[in-house]
Design a protein around this motif. Structure first.
Motif: not given
Ligand SMILES: Cc1cc2nc3c(=O)[nH]c(=O)nc-3n(C[C@H](O)[C@H](O)[C@H](O)COP(=O)(O)OP(=O)(O)OC[C@H]3O[C@@H](n4cnc5c(N)ncnc54)[C@H](O)[C@@H]3O)c2cc1C
Ligand SMILES: Cc1cc2nc3c(=O)[nH]c(=O)nc-3n(C[C@H](O)[C@H](O)[C@H](O)COP(=O)(O)OP(=O)(O)OC[C@H]3O[C@@H](n4cnc5c(N)ncnc54)[C@H](O)[C@@H]3O)c2cc1C
Lengths: 248, 313
Positions: A6-8, A39, A63, A91-94, A119, A124-127, A217
């Motif tokens: 998975p890449v972001k 990623c 995604i 924007d999707l949550e973890p 990311a 978050n360091n969560a997915v 938010v």
């Molecule tokens: C209320 C709210 C508002 C938000 N607003 C924004 C915003 O303004 N801009 C924005 O960019 N994001 C926004 N987000 C999204 C949020 O910041 C994170 O991108 C999302 O919750 C995933 O968390 P992370 O990227 O920190 O995941 P982490 O857990 O830090 O990611 C770890 C790994 O998970 C995988 N991964 C994560 N996301 C994806 C993906 N989408 N597809 C494939 N692999 C993935 C990758 O391998 C990544 O290295 C928002 C989320 C919420 C809840």
């Protein structure tokens, strides 16, 4: 063994994020976007596993908005075999990302999911951990070395205090730390080849999982700014300033 | 409402991140219990029982818990989760490793790395390497939160909570093989009052040890490093300060031969006083430094050592 990566698509790590004046988020208009650095490391590791004959196929999934297609292309140019783009307007949550990835795992049946530890936008360091929990697969996060031997992976992890090595049964989720490898630059011929590789187009609705947000938010603000202090002339001057400041 | 704090510990010592997380927990509720996960960790539980404001300490032990295996840690917490409205975990590498698992199993959104408790459901957390602060409100009935320790004062001593044993947990598909821990008599990086960090400018591990470590020892400081210094093998991974390493906020942070990339600043810009020693007057580190010394570290660090000696340090 098939490896799913998975890449972001995130703000480029060289760009300093700026908070929007209306406090609704970070201004991403006309900002350079790139693949999340962690990623990239995960893609590199998966491609190396393929080059070693351990992995048979490297499937890239992202995604995000339609432009996440470019991020998948970058991963395909590094050596990924095919891609899956799941578009989402929101924007999707973890938790939602992990549920979608679980559905992709059910379809693709990989022997290993290799992903970034964090990311650099959401931080978050969560997915990875959440995906592993939803799948009931073992996890090995913050990996700085990965060795696959038969049906187990030996993973060295960066932990508080040093390094830890674990054996995890496959299938498993492994998340990449900075020192796992140094990602390659895609060559021009490989960039051209990647244009012809298949990217399946999906939407969140195709997976029928609940992605409703759990967090609202309230606002996004700028942290207190730290202003530059003074330049001291000598080490002796520095020591006297620090003594006065009461920090020695 | 009741809150469960998971202790940060190494089986022998309770780490200070626990006391800081208790402070965050007490902002949510007066009913705060601490769960110690480990092996042979009775001393940790006894120390946790002395934290002021703690109602009860629970101790869960097994081999897997002693090695910090996330699957076991999450299962041990999940067995108790029914009795709590919020689960708070210090946002260390160890805490970040298992907290999201708990959230996934409970089907709730984890709230990562909070720096402020606004109310029982609203929290502030840094995003984008600390370049923005996000205030989020959670609609989940049960909350799983990691807490950035440097953002909260440590709860003091004075408590006398009872310690109770609860069942441990194991991990069927994950086995501990070995570990390689950095041995040091210096203060713990995340909790130290003074931190001396070295960057790529050191050029070798020998130089790092010859320059940064004696200065740290003279000041009773912990040693940190930039990613570039760690990547190059000048310092162990555990020393990395930054967005993707450790976050520190000491009273005094001294950066030697570090340029001040945003990812590094994310880990130290909340320090009370920042000192930068760099030969490039335009290095970005000077934009956040209270005291900047534009000089070659090769002469500046020895000068600093002598000046400290002269000042009776
Ligand atoms: C209320 C709210 C508002 C938000 N607003 C924004 C915003 O303004 N801009 C924005 O960019 N994001 C926004 N987000 C999204 C949020 O910041 C994170 O991108 C999302 O919750 C995933 O968390 P992370 O990227 O920190 O995941 P982490 O857990 O830090 O990611 C770890 C790994 O998970 C995988 N991964 C994560 N996301 C994806 C993906 N989408 N597809 C494939 N692999 C993935 C990758 O391998 C990544 O290295 C928002 C989320 C919420 C809840
Ligand atoms: C995804 C990602 C995550 C990252 N996470 C982190 C992180 O957590 N922590 C982190 O630190 N970095 C992190 N980085 C790396 C960061 O971007 C920088 O590359 C790194 O911090 C640079 O380290 P440095 O300052 O030691 O090296 P450089 O930027 O090379 O700076 C060296 C400095 O030393 C000075 N210098 C050289 N010789 C001398 C001398 N003789 N005397 C005095 N000064 C001298 C130079 O003027 C220069 O300013 C991350 C990067 C990415 C992409």
């Amino acid at each position: 063994m098939k490896v799913l990566v998975p890449v972001k698509r995130v703000i480029d790590y060289n760009v300093k994020a700026r908070v929007k004046a209306d406090q609704t988020g970070v201004d991403l208009a006309n900002v350079k976007m790139s693949m999340n650095p962690f990623c990239e490391i995960a893609v590199e590791e998966a491609v190396r596993l393929k080059e070693k004959g351990v992995a048979t196929e490297v499937v890239i999934v992202s995604i995000g908005p339609a432009q996440a297609q470019e991020t998948i292309r970058t991963a395909l140019a590094m050596g990924g075999d095919r891609g899956i783009l799941i578009t989402s307007d929101a924007d999707l949550e973890p938790l939602a990302v992990a549920k979608l990835l679980k559905a992709v795992v059910a379809e693709e049946q990989p022997g290993l999911v290799l992903m970034g530890k964090q990311a650099i936008d959401g931080d978050n360091n969560a997915v990875g951990q959440m995906l592993s929990a939803l799948l009931d697969w073992p996890q090995a996060t913050f990996a700085s070395a990965v060795e696959i031997a038969g049906s187990t992976a030996k993973v060295t992890r960066e932990v508080d205090g040093g390094l830890q090595t674990l054996d995890v049964d496959l299938p498993a989720v492994i998340t990449a730390d900075l020192r796992l490898n140094e990602p390659r630059y895609a060559s021009l011929p490989n960039i051209m080849k990647a244009k012809k590789k298949e990217i399946a187009q999906k939407t969140v609705a195709d997976y029928g999982v609940d992605v409703a947000p759990r967090l609202t938010v309230v606002k996004v603000t700028e942290p207190a700014k730290r202003s530059a202090g003074i330049k001291v002339e000598s080490a002796a001057d520095l020591v006297s300033k620090l003594t006065t400041a009461g920090v020695l | 409402m009741a809150v469960l704090v998971i202790a940060d510990n190494d089986n022998a010592h309770l780490r200070d991140g626990t006391n800081k997380t208790v402070t965050a927990a007490l902002k949510l509720s007066g009913d705060v219990d601490v769960l110690v996960l480990g092996k042979g960790a009775q001393a940790v539980a006894d120390a946790a029982a002395k934290i002021a404001g703690v109602r009860k300490v629970l101790l869960a032990e097994s081999d897997a818990l002693g090695h910090g295996i996330a699957e076991a840690q999450a299962d041990a917490v999940l067995a108790l989760a029914g009795g709590y409205d919020a689960i708070l975990v210090p946002a260390t590498a160890g805490g970040k490793n298992f907290a999201p698992r708990i959230a996934a199993k409970l089907d709730v959104a984890p709230i990562s790395d909070i720096v402020e408790v606004v109310s029982a459901d609203t929290f502030v957390r840094p995003i984008y390497a600390g370049n923005a602060l996000e205030t989020v409100q959670s609609s989940d009935a049960k909350k799983v939160i990691t807490v950035r320790p440097t953002a909260f004062a440590a709860a003091g001593e004075g408590g006398s909570a009872a310690v109770e044993s609860v069942s441990g947990a194991d991990a069927a598909k994950t086995r501990f093989v070995s570990e390689e821990m950095v041995k040091s008599d210096r203060p713990e990086l995340a909790a130290a009052k003074i931190v001396v960090s070295g960057g790529r400018a050191m050029g070798s591990a020998e130089e790092f040890q010859a320059v940064i470590e004696p200065l740290a020892d003279k000041l009773g400081a912990a040693v940190g490093a930039s990613r570039a210094a760690v990547d190059a093998g000048y310092a162990p991974n555990d020393y990395q300060v930054g967005q993707t390493g450790k976050v520190v906020a000491p009273a005094l942070y001294i950066a030697v031969g570090i340029s001040g990339a945003i990812q590094h600043l994310a880990g130290m810009k909340d320090s009370k006083v920042i000192v930068a020693i760099n030969k490039d007057a335009d290095a970005p580190i000077f934009q956040v430094a209270d005291y900047g010394l534009v000089a070659d570290y090769k002469s500046a660090v020895p000068d600093l050592m002598s000046a400290l000696t002269a000042a009776g340090k």
